[in-house]
Design a protein around this motif. Structure first.
Motif, PDB file in Angstrom:
ATOM      1  N   GLU A  61       0.988  -1.378   0.017  1.00  0.00           N
ATOM      2  CA  GLU A  61      -0.129   0.044  -0.031  1.00  0.00           C
ATOM      3  C   GLU A  61       0.893   1.335   0.000  1.00  0.00           C
ATOM      4  O   GLU A  61       0.675   2.167  -0.630  1.00  0.00           O
ATOM      5  CB  GLU A  61      -0.925   0.124   1.210  1.00  0.00           C
ATOM      6  CG  GLU A  61      -1.887   1.069   1.346  1.00  0.00           C
ATOM      7  CD  GLU A  61      -2.784   1.126   2.382  1.00  0.00           C
ATOM      8  OE1 GLU A  61      -3.814   1.802   2.387  1.00  0.00           O
ATOM      9  OE2 GLU A  61      -2.290   0.553   3.597  1.00  0.00           O
ATOM     10  N   VAL A  62       1.918   1.250   0.994  1.00  0.00           N
ATOM     11  CA  VAL A  62       2.739   2.387   0.853  1.00  0.00           C
ATOM     12  C   VAL A  62       3.518   2.570  -0.626  1.00  0.00           C
ATOM     13  O   VAL A  62       3.732   3.701  -1.091  1.00  0.00           O
ATOM     14  CB  VAL A  62       3.721   2.207   1.967  1.00  0.00           C
ATOM     15  CG1 VAL A  62       4.881   3.558   1.950  1.00  0.00           C
ATOM     16  CG2 VAL A  62       3.230   2.283   3.272  1.00  0.00           C
ATOM     17  N   LEU A  63       3.960   1.355  -1.185  1.00  0.00           N
ATOM     18  CA  LEU A  63       4.499   1.500  -2.662  1.00  0.00           C
ATOM     19  C   LEU A  63       3.605   2.068  -3.429  1.00  0.00           C
ATOM     20  O   LEU A  63       4.070   2.801  -4.411  1.00  0.00           O
ATOM     21  CB  LEU A  63       4.965   0.122  -2.892  1.00  0.00           C
ATOM     22  CG  LEU A  63       5.637  -0.131  -4.077  1.00  0.00           C
ATOM     23  CD1 LEU A  63       6.876   0.544  -4.240  1.00  0.00           C
ATOM     24  CD2 LEU A  63       5.618  -1.593  -4.486  1.00  0.00           C
ATOM     25  N   ASN A  64       2.367   1.528  -3.425  1.00  0.00           N
ATOM     26  CA  ASN A  64       1.532   2.237  -4.220  1.00  0.00           C
ATOM     27  C   ASN A  64       1.562   3.538  -4.435  1.00  0.00           C
ATOM     28  O   ASN A  64       0.974   4.447  -5.194  1.00  0.00           O
ATOM     29  CB  ASN A  64       0.161   1.359  -4.496  1.00  0.00           C
ATOM     30  CG  ASN A  64      -0.748   1.697  -5.313  1.00  0.00           C
ATOM     31  OD1 ASN A  64      -0.476   1.730  -6.581  1.00  0.00           O
ATOM     32  ND2 ASN A  64      -2.165   2.076  -5.016  1.00  0.00           N
ATOM     33  N   GLY A  65       1.226   3.914  -3.063  1.00  0.00           N
ATOM     34  CA  GLY A  65       1.008   5.387  -2.666  1.00  0.00           C
ATOM     35  C   GLY A  65       2.236   6.375  -3.280  1.00  0.00           C
ATOM     36  O   GLY A  65       2.408   7.453  -3.706  1.00  0.00           O
ATOM     37  N   SER A  66       3.427   5.689  -3.096  1.00  0.00           N
ATOM     38  CA  SER A  66       4.678   6.513  -3.204  1.00  0.00           C
ATOM     39  C   SER A  66       4.746   6.447  -4.849  1.00  0.00           C
ATOM     40  O   SER A  66       5.233   7.597  -5.661  1.00  0.00           O
ATOM     41  CB  SER A  66       6.044   5.935  -2.959  1.00  0.00           C
ATOM     42  OG  SER A  66       6.170   4.347  -3.303  1.00  0.00           O
ATOM     43  N   ILE A  67       4.305   5.412  -5.602  1.00  0.00           N
ATOM     44  CA  ILE A  67       4.444   5.350  -7.137  1.00  0.00           C
ATOM     45  C   ILE A  67       3.408   6.395  -7.584  1.00  0.00           C
ATOM     46  O   ILE A  67       3.818   7.039  -8.540  1.00  0.00           O
ATOM     47  CB  ILE A  67       3.966   3.959  -7.643  1.00  0.00           C
ATOM     48  CG1 ILE A  67       5.262   3.089  -7.106  1.00  0.00           C
ATOM     49  CG2 ILE A  67       3.752   3.885  -8.843  1.00  0.00           C
ATOM     50  CD1 ILE A  67       4.962   1.692  -7.690  1.00  0.00           C
ATOM     51  N   ASN A  68       2.332   6.735  -6.830  1.00  0.00           N
ATOM     52  CA  ASN A  68       1.405   7.492  -7.491  1.00  0.00           C
ATOM     53  C   ASN A  68       1.538   8.937  -7.071  1.00  0.00           C
ATOM     54  O   ASN A  68       0.823  10.030  -7.436  1.00  0.00           O
ATOM     55  CB  ASN A  68      -0.218   7.175  -6.964  1.00  0.00           C
ATOM     56  CG  ASN A  68      -0.413   5.811  -7.601  1.00  0.00           C
ATOM     57  OD1 ASN A  68      -0.161   5.394  -8.718  1.00  0.00           O
ATOM     58  ND2 ASN A  68      -1.217   5.009  -6.942  1.00  0.00           N
ATOM     59  N   ALA A  69       2.712   9.442  -6.348  1.00  0.00           N
ATOM     60  CA  ALA A  69       3.022  10.709  -6.036  1.00  0.00           C
ATOM     61  C   ALA A  69       3.258  11.300  -7.354  1.00  0.00           C
ATOM     62  O   ALA A  69       3.584  10.995  -8.372  1.00  0.00           O
ATOM     63  CB  ALA A  69       4.133  10.693  -4.980  1.00  0.00           C
ATOM     64  N   GLY A  70       3.400  12.798  -7.265  1.00  0.00           N
ATOM     65  CA  GLY A  70       3.662  13.611  -8.424  1.00  0.00           C
ATOM     66  C   GLY A  70       5.273  13.608  -8.790  1.00  0.00           C
ATOM     67  O   GLY A  70       5.492  14.120  -9.690  1.00  0.00           O
ATOM     68  N   THR A  71       6.021  13.399  -7.725  1.00  0.00           N
ATOM     69  CA  THR A  71       7.513  13.442  -8.136  1.00  0.00           C
ATOM     70  C   THR A  71       7.784  12.146  -8.794  1.00  0.00           C
ATOM     71  O   THR A  71       7.646  11.109  -8.613  1.00  0.00           O
ATOM     72  CB  THR A  71       8.258  13.454  -6.706  1.00  0.00           C
ATOM     73  OG1 THR A  71       7.960  14.360  -5.969  1.00  0.00           O
ATOM     74  CG2 THR A  71       9.912  13.635  -7.015  1.00  0.00           C
ATOM     75  N   LYS A  72       8.752  12.489 -10.083  1.00  0.00           N
ATOM     76  CA  LYS A  72       9.063  11.785 -11.073  1.00  0.00           C
ATOM     77  C   LYS A  72      10.578  11.573 -11.115  1.00  0.00           C
ATOM     78  O   LYS A  72      11.221  12.670 -11.277  1.00  0.00           O
ATOM     79  CB  LYS A  72       8.446  11.800 -12.462  1.00  0.00           C
ATOM     80  CG  LYS A  72       6.898  11.955 -12.456  1.00  0.00           C
ATOM     81  CD  LYS A  72       6.289  10.927 -12.017  1.00  0.00           C
ATOM     82  CE  LYS A  72       4.900  10.621 -11.982  1.00  0.00           C
ATOM     83  NZ  LYS A  72       4.225   9.353 -11.687  1.00  0.00           N
ATOM     84  N   ALA A  73      11.122  10.486 -11.255  1.00  0.00           N
ATOM     85  CA  ALA A  73      12.586  10.247 -11.338  1.00  0.00           C
ATOM     86  C   ALA A  73      12.932  10.454 -13.136  1.00  0.00           C
ATOM     87  O   ALA A  73      11.975  10.460 -13.884  1.00  0.00           O
ATOM     88  CB  ALA A  73      13.041   8.942 -11.025  1.00  0.00           C
ATOM     89  N   PRO A  74      13.954  10.646 -13.261  1.00  0.00           N
ATOM     90  CA  PRO A  74      14.465  10.898 -14.727  1.00  0.00           C
ATOM     91  C   PRO A  74      14.206   9.592 -15.404  1.00  0.00           C
ATOM     92  O   PRO A  74      14.598   8.366 -14.819  1.00  0.00           O
ATOM     93  CB  PRO A  74      15.860  11.223 -14.700  1.00  0.00           C
ATOM     94  CG  PRO A  74      16.430  11.878 -13.384  1.00  0.00           C
ATOM     95  CD  PRO A  74      15.293  11.143 -12.502  1.00  0.00           C
ATOM     96  N   ASP A  75      14.163   9.690 -16.854  1.00  0.00           N
ATOM     97  CA  ASP A  75      13.783   8.570 -17.401  1.00  0.00           C
ATOM     98  C   ASP A  75      15.296   7.522 -17.512  1.00  0.00           C
ATOM     99  O   ASP A  75      14.933   6.321 -17.432  1.00  0.00           O
ATOM    100  CB  ASP A  75      13.367   8.884 -18.905  1.00  0.00           C
ATOM    101  CG  ASP A  75      12.250   9.554 -18.693  1.00  0.00           C
ATOM    102  OD1 ASP A  75      11.202   9.245 -17.787  1.00  0.00           O
ATOM    103  OD2 ASP A  75      11.791  10.601 -19.685  1.00  0.00           O
ATOM    104  N   PHE A  76      16.355   8.033 -17.545  1.00  0.00           N
ATOM    105  CA  PHE A  76      17.310   7.089 -17.747  1.00  0.00           C
ATOM    106  C   PHE A  76      17.806   6.515 -16.537  1.00  0.00           C
ATOM    107  O   PHE A  76      18.087   5.191 -16.642  1.00  0.00           O
ATOM    108  CB  PHE A  76      18.812   8.142 -18.345  1.00  0.00           C
ATOM    109  CG  PHE A  76      19.296   8.814 -17.081  1.00  0.00           C
ATOM    110  CD1 PHE A  76      20.244   8.308 -16.242  1.00  0.00           C
ATOM    111  CD2 PHE A  76      18.894  10.172 -16.792  1.00  0.00           C
ATOM    112  CE1 PHE A  76      20.735   9.261 -15.461  1.00  0.00           C
ATOM    113  CE2 PHE A  76      19.323  10.807 -16.102  1.00  0.00           C
ATOM    114  CZ  PHE A  76      20.344  10.430 -15.364  1.00  0.00           C
ATOM    115  N   LEU A  77      17.449   6.952 -15.401  1.00  0.00           N
ATOM    116  CA  LEU A  77      17.543   6.412 -14.100  1.00  0.00           C
ATOM    117  C   LEU A  77      16.588   5.252 -13.934  1.00  0.00           C
ATOM    118  O   LEU A  77      16.451   3.890 -13.632  1.00  0.00           O
ATOM    119  CB  LEU A  77      17.339   7.295 -12.975  1.00  0.00           C
ATOM    120  CG  LEU A  77      18.669   7.926 -12.494  1.00  0.00           C
ATOM    121  CD1 LEU A  77      18.486   8.893 -11.110  1.00  0.00           C
ATOM    122  CD2 LEU A  77      19.756   7.124 -12.149  1.00  0.00           C
TER     123      LEU A  77
END
Length: 460
Positions: A329-345
């Protein structure tokens, strides 16, 4: 323009407007009446669109519920069969006279104690029969002792005994060990003892009254037990076994979909609802698991489950599954957060994260097979070792990212691969989502290993 009021034939009034050009106009009153067409529309909206649609929706929902789980339909028929059988003691005069005219107590017993599973029915029946016998015997004993105190002191003694025993029995309902298995029995004990003790002061044949009540309850509980076991039985132990197995499958599917959704090119997908439904079902199943485990302990041997089967171990497995579900559940919440990592990472971390999630879900699916077949698996140790190696690989990659000095203008070289965007400046906020994702996946792998240990203890 002049407005005049004048009388017309028939005793009524009319309003006339005279214009300057010599013309006039009669005002015709408008009667506010409901036309026949409008009235039919109102009736159609009320009955067809309102009442009938609700009735149709109710029956459609009932049909869907029955088709999803036909056992509920059979349970309804079993209740009807049990009530029909016990009603014979009320309709047939020889049977009615045999229980002293108290046959209605047997009918009420069936209504109260018949439950969906065999374990729940046995629990209530044995609690009710035992509590009625003990309370009746104790009530007769208290009445016999009170009869030696005389007419003046006997009511005081009976009131005192009711107060002491009812208060003590009520206190035991707060004890967890009693509340889990004997709460209903304690309640029936208080009811029966109060009934026998209080009514015994006015009833002449108290022993006959108590014996008739005990016999009617024995009849009602016997019919409930036989009907529940002989006609399409629903075993609480089997329901618990299937529930744990289903929860493992849902966790494995949720974990796979959750990680795959993050590394997709599109930000959101239709799989989001499937993810949330999967782990939320596991989180909301605690009360059901607790009740099924308590009821399963009352059941005799059935299927592949012997009497005295370690049902407590299922509760440990369920607790481990919920712990894993919390992290998903925490993982799903963090994935749906607005902050995105760079595509190459994300591209570089995807193979390590996907490998770990696949290994964790493979362990869960193998545990599903172990639970379903109730046999030890020779592959489970190998799959767990693969999951541990995937954890170590992700930890190495994560460490190479974290240990480098991270500033707003830091150039990061990941592993042995020089990224095409190595000259891109990154901040801590940009790599935080991947650090969070990796840490949660490592923690989920640890919780998955705990589930494997709990299932192995159950297998032993």
């Amino acid at each position: 323009m002049v407005v005049k009021e004048s009388e017309v034939c028939g005793g009524g009034l009319e309003w006339r407007i005279n214009f300057p050009d010599g013309t006039s106009k009669i005002l015709v009153p408008h009667h506010h009446t409901i036309s026949k067409t409008r009235f039919c529309r109102i009736l159609h909206a009320f009955f067809v669109e309102g009442l009938f649609s609700k009735i149709y929706g109710f029956f459609r929902e009932a049909w869907r519920l029955g088709m999803d789980d036909p056992k509920k339909f059979f349970h309804c028929f079993k209740v009807g069969i049990a009530l029909s059988l016990v009603s014979l003691f009320y309709y047939m005069r020889p049977l009615y006279q045999g229980v002293g005219g108290n046959a209605m107590w047997a009918v009420l017993t069936v209504v109260v104690v018949f439950e969906y599973t065999v374990g729940a029915t046995l629990c209530k029946c044995l609690n009710k029969a035992t509590a009625t016998f003990l309370a009746g015997a104790l009530g007769i004993g208290v009445h016999w002792i009170g009869s030696h105190f005389g007419e003046k002191l006997q009511p005081i003694f009976l009131q005192g005994s009711v107060f002491v025993l009812a208060a003590a029995a009520t206190f035991t309902r707060f004890m967890p060990s009693v509340k889990a298995r004997f709460d209903y029995g304690v309640l029936i004990f208080i009811l029966t003892f109060s009934l026998v003790s209080v009514s015994g002061f006015r009833v002449g044949k108290l022993f006959e009254f108590a014996s008739h009540r005990l016999s009617t309850i024995a009849i009602g509980t016997s019919i409930c037990i036989l009907t529940s076991i002989l006609f399409c039985p629903v075993w609480a132990g089997e329901e618990l076994h299937n529930l744990i197995q289903t929860n493992m499958e849902k966790l494995a599917d949720s974990l796979d979909e959750c990680v795959a959704e993050y590394f997709r090119k599109d930000a959101r997908s239709e799989a989001s609802n499937k993810i949330s439904v999967g782990y939320r079902c596991v989180l909301n199943s605690r009360a059901t698991e607790e009740s099924l485990a308590n009821f399963a302990r009352w059941e005799p041997a059935h299927g592949g489950f012997n009497f005295g089967h370690p049902w407590k171990e299922y509760r440990k497995v369920g607790a481990s599954l919920r712990s894993c579900a919390y992290h998903i559940e925490v993982l799903n919440g963090s994935i749906n957060a607005g902050t995105k990592a760079p595509d190459f990472l994300k591209k570089h971390f995807s193979k390590f994260c996907m490998k770990l999630s696949s290994s964790s879900s493979a362990v869960l699916k193998e545990l599903v097979f172990v639970t379903h077949t109730m046999t030890r698996s020779a592959k489970i140790d190998i799959i767990v070792e693969e999951m541990r190696s995937a954890v170590e690989e992700l930890q190495i990659v994560l460490k190479s990212l974290i240990t480098q000095p991270i500033n707003a203008s830091t150039n990061i070289n990941i592993g042995n691969e020089e990224s095409d965007a190595s000259n891109t400046s990154m901040s801590l906020i940009e790599i935080a989502p991947l650090v969070t994702l990796s840490s949660l996946l490592i923690e989920i792998a640890a919780r998955t290993e705990d589930i494997a240990k709990a299932v192995n203890e159950l297998a032993n």
